[in-house]
Design an enzyme around this catalytic site. Sequence first.
Site, mmCIF file in Angstrom:
data_model
loop_
_atom_site.group_PDB
_atom_site.id
_atom_site.type_symbol
_atom_site.label_atom_id
_atom_site.label_comp_id
_atom_site.label_asym_id
_atom_site.label_seq_id
_atom_site.Cartn_x
_atom_site.Cartn_y
_atom_site.Cartn_z
ATOM 1 C CB CYS A 124 43.697 38.492 40.905
ATOM 2 S SG CYS A 124 44.707 38.485 42.395
ATOM 3 C CB ALA B 160 43.545 40.508 33.854
ATOM 4 C CB SER C 160 34.775 37.313 33.292
ATOM 5 O OG SER C 160 35.732 36.850 32.420
ATOM 6 C CE LYS C 161 35.262 34.931 38.988
ATOM 7 N NZ LYS C 161 36.362 34.630 38.036
ATOM 8 C CG ASP D 89 45.844 40.772 36.457
ATOM 9 O OD1 ASP D 89 44.942 39.984 36.796
ATOM 10 O OD2 ASP D 89 46.957 40.390 36.042
ATOM 11 C CG ASP E 47 38.596 34.999 40.630
ATOM 12 O OD1 ASP E 47 38.318 33.902 41.133
ATOM 13 O OD2 ASP E 47 38.605 35.190 39.391
ATOM 14 C CB CYS F 299 38.719 28.287 38.458
ATOM 15 S SG CYS F 299 40.279 28.828 37.774
HETATM 16 C C1 LIG Z 1 42.077 33.566 38.059
HETATM 17 S S1 LIG Z 1 42.689 34.871 37.133
HETATM 18 C C2 LIG Z 1 41.523 36.125 37.477
HETATM 19 C C3 LIG Z 1 40.285 36.052 36.642
HETATM 20 C C4 LIG Z 1 39.437 37.270 36.765
HETATM 21 N N1 LIG Z 1 39.038 37.525 38.122
HETATM 22 C C5 LIG Z 1 38.207 37.190 35.899
HETATM 23 O O1 LIG Z 1 37.139 36.870 36.386
HETATM 24 O O2 LIG Z 1 38.309 37.466 34.694
HETATM 25 C C6 LIG Z 1 44.018 35.358 38.097
HETATM 26 C C7 LIG Z 1 44.677 36.641 37.681
HETATM 27 O O3 LIG Z 1 45.589 36.960 38.699
HETATM 28 C C8 LIG Z 1 46.661 37.651 38.111
HETATM 29 N N2 LIG Z 1 47.748 37.595 39.083
HETATM 30 C C9 LIG Z 1 48.677 36.645 39.275
HETATM 31 N N3 LIG Z 1 49.474 36.979 40.301
HETATM 32 C C10 LIG Z 1 49.025 38.170 40.762
HETATM 33 C C11 LIG Z 1 49.436 39.043 41.791
HETATM 34 N N4 LIG Z 1 50.459 38.751 42.572
HETATM 35 N N5 LIG Z 1 48.762 40.180 41.946
HETATM 36 C C12 LIG Z 1 47.728 40.504 41.156
HETATM 37 N N6 LIG Z 1 47.299 39.724 40.169
HETATM 38 C C13 LIG Z 1 47.933 38.562 39.984
HETATM 39 C C14 LIG Z 1 46.898 36.941 36.818
HETATM 40 O O4 LIG Z 1 47.555 37.803 35.914
HETATM 41 C C15 LIG Z 1 45.473 36.605 36.398
HETATM 42 O O5 LIG Z 1 45.007 37.578 35.525
#
Ligand SMILES: C[S@@+](CC[C@H](N)C(=O)[O-])C[C@H]1O[C@@H](n2cnc3c(N)ncnc32)[C@H](O)[C@@H]1O
Length: 874
Positions: free
Chosen positions: A195, A197, A200-201, A227, A290, A343
């Site tokens: 996940c 987007a 950053s990670k 994502d 994440d 988070c």
């Molecule tokens: C907590 S953010 C991730 C932050 C990211 N790891 C970073 O460090 O920038 C969670 C992400 O999970 C994505 N997301 C939500 N449901 C998801 C799914 N079923 N499969 C994949 N990604 C998902 C969202 O679009 C969001 O971008």
Amino acid sequence: MGGGQKRGRTQRRHFKQSRENVWKLNPKKTRPDADEPDADAKANANPKWEPFATQNPGFDEYYKEQGIVPEDEWDDFISLLRKPLPAAFRINASGQFFQDIRSQLENDFMKSLQAEVTDDYEAEAIRPLSWYPGNIAWHLNFSRMQLRKNQALERFHEFLKQENEIGNITRQEAVSMVPPLFLDVLPDHHILDMCAAPGSKTFQLLEIMHQSIGPGVLPNGLVIANDVDVQRCNLLIHQTKRMSTANLIVTNHEAQHFPSCSLKKGQGVASEGQEEHGIHTLEFDRVLCDVPCSGDGTLRKAPDIWRKWNAGMGNGLHRLQVEIAMRGLALLKVGGRMVYSTCSLNPVENEAVVAEVLRRSRGSVELLDVSNELPELVRRPGLNTWKVRDRGVWLTSYKDVPLYRRSVILPSMFPSGQSCKENHTLCNDVQKDVKIVGNNLGEETVGVVVIEQDQTNTEHQNSSDDLSSNTIPLDTVKAAAMANEVSKKSIPPEELDKNSIAMEVSGFPLHYCMRIVPHDQNSGAFFIAVLQKMAPLHVPENHASEPAKFSQVSENTSENPEDENEAEERISGQVSIQAEENTDTNVLEEQLKSNLSTKNACSTANNKEEVVKCDGGKSGHMGIKDVERKGKWRGVDPVVFFTDEKTINSILSFYGINDAFPLYGHLVTRNSDANHVKRIYYISNSVQEVLQLNDQVGQRLKITSLGLKIFERQTSKDGSTCAFRLSSEGLPLLLPYISKQILFASLADFQHLLQYRTIKFPDFVDSKFGEEASDLVPGCCVVVLREGNRSTDSTAVDASTVAIVCWKGKTNISIMVSPLDGKELLERLAFRFGIKSISLEENKKSNMEIEGVSNLEDVEPIATIETDNQEIEH
Ligand SMILES: C[S@@+](CC[C@H](N)C(=O)[O-])C[C@H]1O[C@@H](n2cnc3c(N)ncnc32)[C@H](O)[C@@H]1O
């Protein structure tokens, strides 16, 4: 030189709403109890906007009850949560100017900003984060708001914005940098960021991967950043573009259904006589999980969450989080590491998820004790007991869940993880003892701490209306805190509070999980668990067949591709994905292990795109037979290997690229018509192998972006014999292998080029340089800064080498660098050589005015840039 050196800028089209703005505006009333069913209506009743009230009684009650921090720390915890978050950033350690930037922070800003410290919480204006190795990550004792508003901080703020845009630093919340560090990444690892987007990670993982690799060398590993949200994928693509890496693939799948790519024995489609090579199964050495979460750990940065928060947010995400984590573990190699992180502070999204994946893995996965890693990072052990709150009611065990809520409140949300059916004792008897039973082999150790001796049996199968009878009004902070110690040391029943209740205690060693709380090191909050796969997963029958009930639907847009000829642009640019017909939903673990043959996969594809031949490079190189391949994913053009020999040979000879730099099999586009390809991207061996496998299994991966832009088509009236110019992003990779069209300039001439952008041959300070420039073949060229006694041997390129892409016209040399990049580079040179910073001349010339050249997108100003990157931080 590593990644992060591209002199390009980043567009920000999404998330324009600044997070910090929400500190200013807020509906007047906060929720009296946000998880009450009608709380939303109450909260929205007053449309008048005024400063945010950073409180929510429901939040306080919830976390006090969970014993999230000891009672005597509550005031510190909550008061810091109400303060704006100090900003933080990380230097790109694989970037060209890494050492210079670190030294500038240590020797300049650390001192010059000291006078501006107003917060009595910390003495220093900026400081390196002690737990991040190598003074790479920095904490500022200023919030983003202060950075923007305080005049005295202007120079520093400009520095942050500029370096962030270039990719030399990344602004990211400090605690968000923790999960990748626990992944223990090596340059040859295959990593899945499930996940990912806004990225950053992902960026951090790539930094770590590139850090130890020299210029012109690519790591053997790769990162697949996935994502579900296509808009956020676009943001990730822009974010990671700053890294200039050939080792990244961006995909757009539901993480819980991330496809398997696996060739059955003999399924390879190598030409006769060719050895199959490359990978046969897409498995990962490292997985970053994440997951989407309620995000209450980011309250200091996003105070709008105060208003929105309710306990149901965490409950609603638990199932998806478990599914994603289980999929991550399935894709992890035996011996590999997965980090699960959120988070959020909420144990239902954290410990309960970790416990459930351990339970489902039945000993195949271990929760690691990483207390010896990053010892300077202050963290709290995970909880061993917690409760669930549903619709204003506290539930300590699944037996308390009324029937009509059992599709929402799951057994796995509770510490025992068991339903009534699975554990008769738990549902029918009040426990009179503290029982901690079980073993260490993944069989869960379930404990029940009796905290209320005379609580009567309650069977709630028929009492769904009588919610109040399940409410347990107790001194629960104490109880929870005590119970959380149970698995570490046994507490005699007589020591337990008489007024307490029966609380389930997980027997998994959840204290190995880590919770970062704000008041330990003036940060946000985060939860991290490190898991290791010890053996292949046994997928129990009931789990494998369980339909995926909770699937977040991709927010795919229905944009039409703007221009078919521009199709390949999307390889690393904006992705427009139409509603899919071929979704990858409902693909279960077992099914995912089976392979689709290329033929079958293609026959199910949505065949709107042209048929292209894909032999993976020069005949015989890739070991792929001619495979007729059609675009499977609607709105996403298939990745096509660029194999046009005439063009590749003309590039090789024009720039004198030596054989040690392989082009065949490493160049891809998104346009099957070689005559209309505008951009060519370079991919590493590792990406090439995944691409090859993906072709062989019928394009199961929906790839939205990959590779490093290395060549761009140009049209020129100067009679250049090569149709493709070098791109700034690709230059650092290619530079050690170029022997033609290269010039070495003195510092003065190099600075002048950046300052004036176009210089006529006779006007160079070094007349010899002017003569050499006029002798070049017209067209694209490279100007390298000749530092000190550096030899002009083009192979002598190292991490400190500074070079830019230029254009040799009839009478002059022009730079093909954006004004922002030019400005930043001038400042870097001024710092490195201790010379006065030169202010840029107004350069009225548009890019199209560069003598005889068109299609210089690299230097076109982009109108929609938001210079402050803070909104994409996680
Ligand atoms: C907590 S953010 C991730 C932050 C990211 N790891 C970073 O460090 O920038 C969670 C992400 O999970 C994505 N997301 C939500 N449901 C998801 C799914 N079923 N499969 C994949 N990604 C998902 C969202 O679009 C969001 O971008």
